[in-house]
Design a protein around this motif. Sequence first.
Motif, PDB file in Angstrom:
ATOM      1  N   THR A  67       0.831  -1.193   0.000  1.00 16.70           N
ATOM      2  CA  THR A  67       0.000   0.000   0.000  1.00 16.70           C
ATOM      3  C   THR A  67       0.868   1.246   0.000  1.00 16.70           C
ATOM      4  OG1 THR A  67      -1.795  -1.140   1.152  1.00 16.70           O
ATOM      5  CG2 THR A  67      -1.787   1.259   1.265  1.00 16.70           C
ATOM      6  N   GLU A  68       0.610   2.129  -0.960  1.00 19.71           N
ATOM      7  CA  GLU A  68       1.325   3.394  -1.041  1.00 19.71           C
ATOM      8  C   GLU A  68       0.506   4.451  -0.309  1.00 19.71           C
ATOM      9  OE1 GLU A  68       2.176   4.300  -5.154  1.00 19.71           O
ATOM     10  OE2 GLU A  68       2.690   2.209  -5.557  1.00 19.71           O
ATOM     11  N   THR A  69       1.140   5.150   0.591  1.00 20.42           N
ATOM     12  CA  THR A  69       0.435   6.168   1.378  1.00 20.42           C
ATOM     13  C   THR A  69       0.374   7.489   0.610  1.00 20.42           C
ATOM     14  OG1 THR A  69       2.501   6.744   2.489  1.00 20.42           O
ATOM     15  CG2 THR A  69       1.106   5.126   3.581  1.00 20.42           C
ATOM     16  N   GLU A  84      -4.858   6.347  -0.168  1.00 20.28           N
ATOM     17  CA  GLU A  84      -3.960   5.203  -0.220  1.00 20.28           C
ATOM     18  C   GLU A  84      -4.257   4.453  -1.509  1.00 20.28           C
ATOM     19  OE1 GLU A  84      -3.097   3.817   4.312  1.00 20.28           O
ATOM     20  OE2 GLU A  84      -4.887   3.014   3.365  1.00 20.28           O
ATOM     21  N   GLY A 119       1.351  12.169   3.628  1.00 17.27           N
ATOM     22  CA  GLY A 119       0.313  11.634   4.494  1.00 17.27           C
ATOM     23  C   GLY A 119      -1.045  12.298   4.370  1.00 17.27           C
TER      24      GLY A 119
END
Length: 168
Positions: free
Chosen positions: A142-144, A153, A148
């Motif tokens: 999973t790429e955030t 995601e 942030g």
Amino acid sequence: VFGVAQLAPNNGKGFVVKYENTKSDSSRTFFCFENMGQKFSEDRYFYSRPSAVDYNAAGSAGSNKGPSNPDYLAQVQARIDSFLLHNSDVEESQIPSELVTASGSGLDPNISVDAAKVQIKRIAKTRGIAEPNIEQLILSNTETPLFGIFGPEKINVLKLNIALDNLN
């Protein structure tokens, strides 16, 4: 644009992924840009987002059909029916929209975490892998969002399917 691209990873040229799966009984070679979608329709893989241009980068485009167009509605319903046929434990209301609608470019390489999770049971059954192992694979791929906060995601389907092959 060229100057800004120089600040991007690999100077804006993208990344070519070449991977030959020799561990499984069905050999498959992936050779494409990781930031360009490709079709995955075998039950042993995570499905990617549908493409209005059949994943042809030369003709990147959406379908330009609106949500009231009968042809478009029939196409989406056919995708829903197909997904339910291959994922019998899933209810129609649980299918994330990106698994049955094409992106604006027709080449979206990513799906949401929910779109990956809704496919766990099918893949676990097909590959004989415990569901918690596939859940962990989803988490680790999973790429955030940027810093942030910018964007959702997401998961690159190509990278996830390569990791899935390496898990077996």
